[in-house]
Design a protein around this motif. Structure first.
Motif, short mmCIF file in Angstrom:
data_model
loop_
_atom_site.label_atom_id
_atom_site.label_comp_id
_atom_site.label_asym_id
_atom_site.label_seq_id
_atom_site.Cartn_x
_atom_site.Cartn_y
_atom_site.Cartn_z
N GLN A 157 31.31 31.31 24.92
CA GLN A 157 32.73 31.37 25.24
C GLN A 157 33.28 32.76 24.96
OE1 GLN A 157 34.60 28.32 22.94
NE2 GLN A 157 33.80 26.66 24.21
N GLY A 190 50.15 42.53 33.19
CA GLY A 190 50.48 43.03 31.86
C GLY A 190 49.49 42.66 30.78
N MET A 191 48.41 41.95 31.13
CA MET A 191 47.49 41.48 30.09
C MET A 191 46.08 42.01 30.24
SD MET A 191 48.72 37.57 29.55
CE MET A 191 48.12 37.55 27.89
N GLY A 192 45.82 42.80 31.25
CA GLY A 192 44.47 43.33 31.41
C GLY A 192 43.48 42.22 31.73
N LEU A 193 42.22 42.52 31.56
CA LEU A 193 41.14 41.58 31.84
C LEU A 193 40.80 40.80 30.57
CD1 LEU A 193 38.86 44.00 33.88
CD2 LEU A 193 40.04 41.99 34.79
N GLN A 226 42.52 38.12 35.28
CA GLN A 226 43.46 39.23 35.19
C GLN A 226 44.86 38.73 35.50
OE1 GLN A 226 45.03 41.45 37.89
NE2 GLN A 226 45.99 42.51 36.21
N PHE A 267 37.57 37.83 38.09
CA PHE A 267 36.53 38.81 38.36
C PHE A 267 35.25 38.41 37.65
CE2 PHE A 267 38.50 42.23 40.63
CZ PHE A 267 39.84 42.13 40.33
N GLU A 279 37.33 34.83 25.23
CA GLU A 279 38.66 34.72 24.62
C GLU A 279 39.47 33.53 25.12
OE1 GLU A 279 42.69 37.56 24.40
OE2 GLU A 279 40.88 38.24 25.44
N GLN A 324 34.45 41.61 43.82
CA GLN A 324 35.69 42.00 44.48
C GLN A 324 36.88 41.15 44.06
OE1 GLN A 324 35.61 43.07 48.53
NE2 GLN A 324 34.32 44.79 47.98
N GLY A 325 36.63 40.12 43.29
CA GLY A 325 37.74 39.31 42.78
C GLY A 325 38.04 38.10 43.64
N LEU A 335 38.31 37.87 28.82
CA LEU A 335 36.99 37.27 28.99
C LEU A 335 37.08 35.75 28.88
CD1 LEU A 335 33.92 37.85 29.24
CD2 LEU A 335 33.85 37.88 26.74
N TYR A 346 36.04 37.15 34.00
CA TYR A 346 37.32 37.58 33.45
C TYR A 346 38.44 37.03 34.33
CZ TYR A 346 34.65 41.16 30.95
OH TYR A 346 33.75 41.83 30.16
N PHE A 348 31.60 45.11 38.83
CA PHE A 348 32.50 44.01 39.13
C PHE A 348 32.38 43.54 40.57
CE2 PHE A 348 35.17 43.56 35.40
CZ PHE A 348 34.90 44.72 34.70
#
Lengths: 112, 112
Positions: A57, A40-43, A37, A90, A59, A105-106, A45, A35, A103
């Motif tokens: 695939q 304002g758009m969230g996670l 991040q 993530f 989004e 840690q990014g 995919l 994902y 998840f």
């Protein structure tokens, strides 16, 4: 247990460079996903995998490649970095597509 | 593209207040609805995974309900504490059951 491990935690790239974000999990999960991040758009995919050798695939897949040669690893490749790929990435894994996701840690990526 | 909406976008409450958030999702092809808690500088962690219409889940002071027929879920926090401050994400699993679509999240700040 380590859970989901992502490397690196931070990265700065120049436009046009390529790199691979690493993701590994030790829970024997079949499902893995990437994902991004953005504020304002969230996670959102990027790509996901339902098992070794199978990827699909999400989004926002353009500009990214994935492969899944083992159950444990699911690397994300940026082919030619662009400023629009500046984001926090993530990796997640889960036992099934419906089960809770765990998840990493990014990775904070900046493309200049 | 599946649409998952969360409201409010942010919420500031006093310690001891009870609060609730809403997640709206498509009412067709439902597999599961997830709630995650995401603290600053950490990774999202699962609170609940709900799969049946009418499901109610509870963990301490936090509870959630699910209505799949009308496509919404509520998350309740009773007696908010400063340590509840976080972003709360919901995620819808639909379609082929292999992907999670996340909402943009609700940011909760609890003042002591």
């Amino acid at each position: 247990n380590a859970g989901v491990t992502q490397t690196p935690k931070f990265q700065v790239l120049k436009t046009g460079q390529s790199m691979t974000l690493q993701c590994a999990q030790d829970m024997n999960h079949e499902y893995m996903s990437w994902y991004r991040q953005d504020p304002g758009m969230g996670l959102r995919l990027i790509h996901y995998s339902v098992g070794a050798g199978i990827t699909d695939q999400g989004e926002v897949p353009n500009g990214y490649n994935v492969s899944r040669s083992t159950t444990e690893d699911f690397p994300l490749r940026l082919l030619s970095a662009a400023p629009s790929q500046t984001s926090v990435y993530f990796c997640a894994s889960s036992r099934t597509g419906v089960a809770e996701a765990f998840f990493g840690q990014g990775t904070r990526l900046t493309v200049v | 593209i599946l649409n998952v909406e969360q409201s409010p976008q942010s919420l500031h409450v006093q310690e001891g207040d009870s609060t609730n958030f809403t997640c709206s999702f498509p009412s067709s092809n439902f597999y599961a609805l997830h709630w995650y808690r995401w603290e600053t500088a950490k990774s999202p962690e699962a609170l609940f995974v709900m799969t049946l219409n009418g499901d109610e889940k509870k963990k301490g002071r936090i509870s959630a309900t699910l209505n799949t027929k009308e496509g919404y879920s509520y998350l309740y926090i009773k007696g908010s504490q400063p340590e509840d401050s976080a972003t709360y994400l919901c995620a819808f699993c639909g379609g082929d059951g292999n992907k999670l679509v996340f909402g943009a999240g609700t940011i909760l700040r609890v003042k002591s």
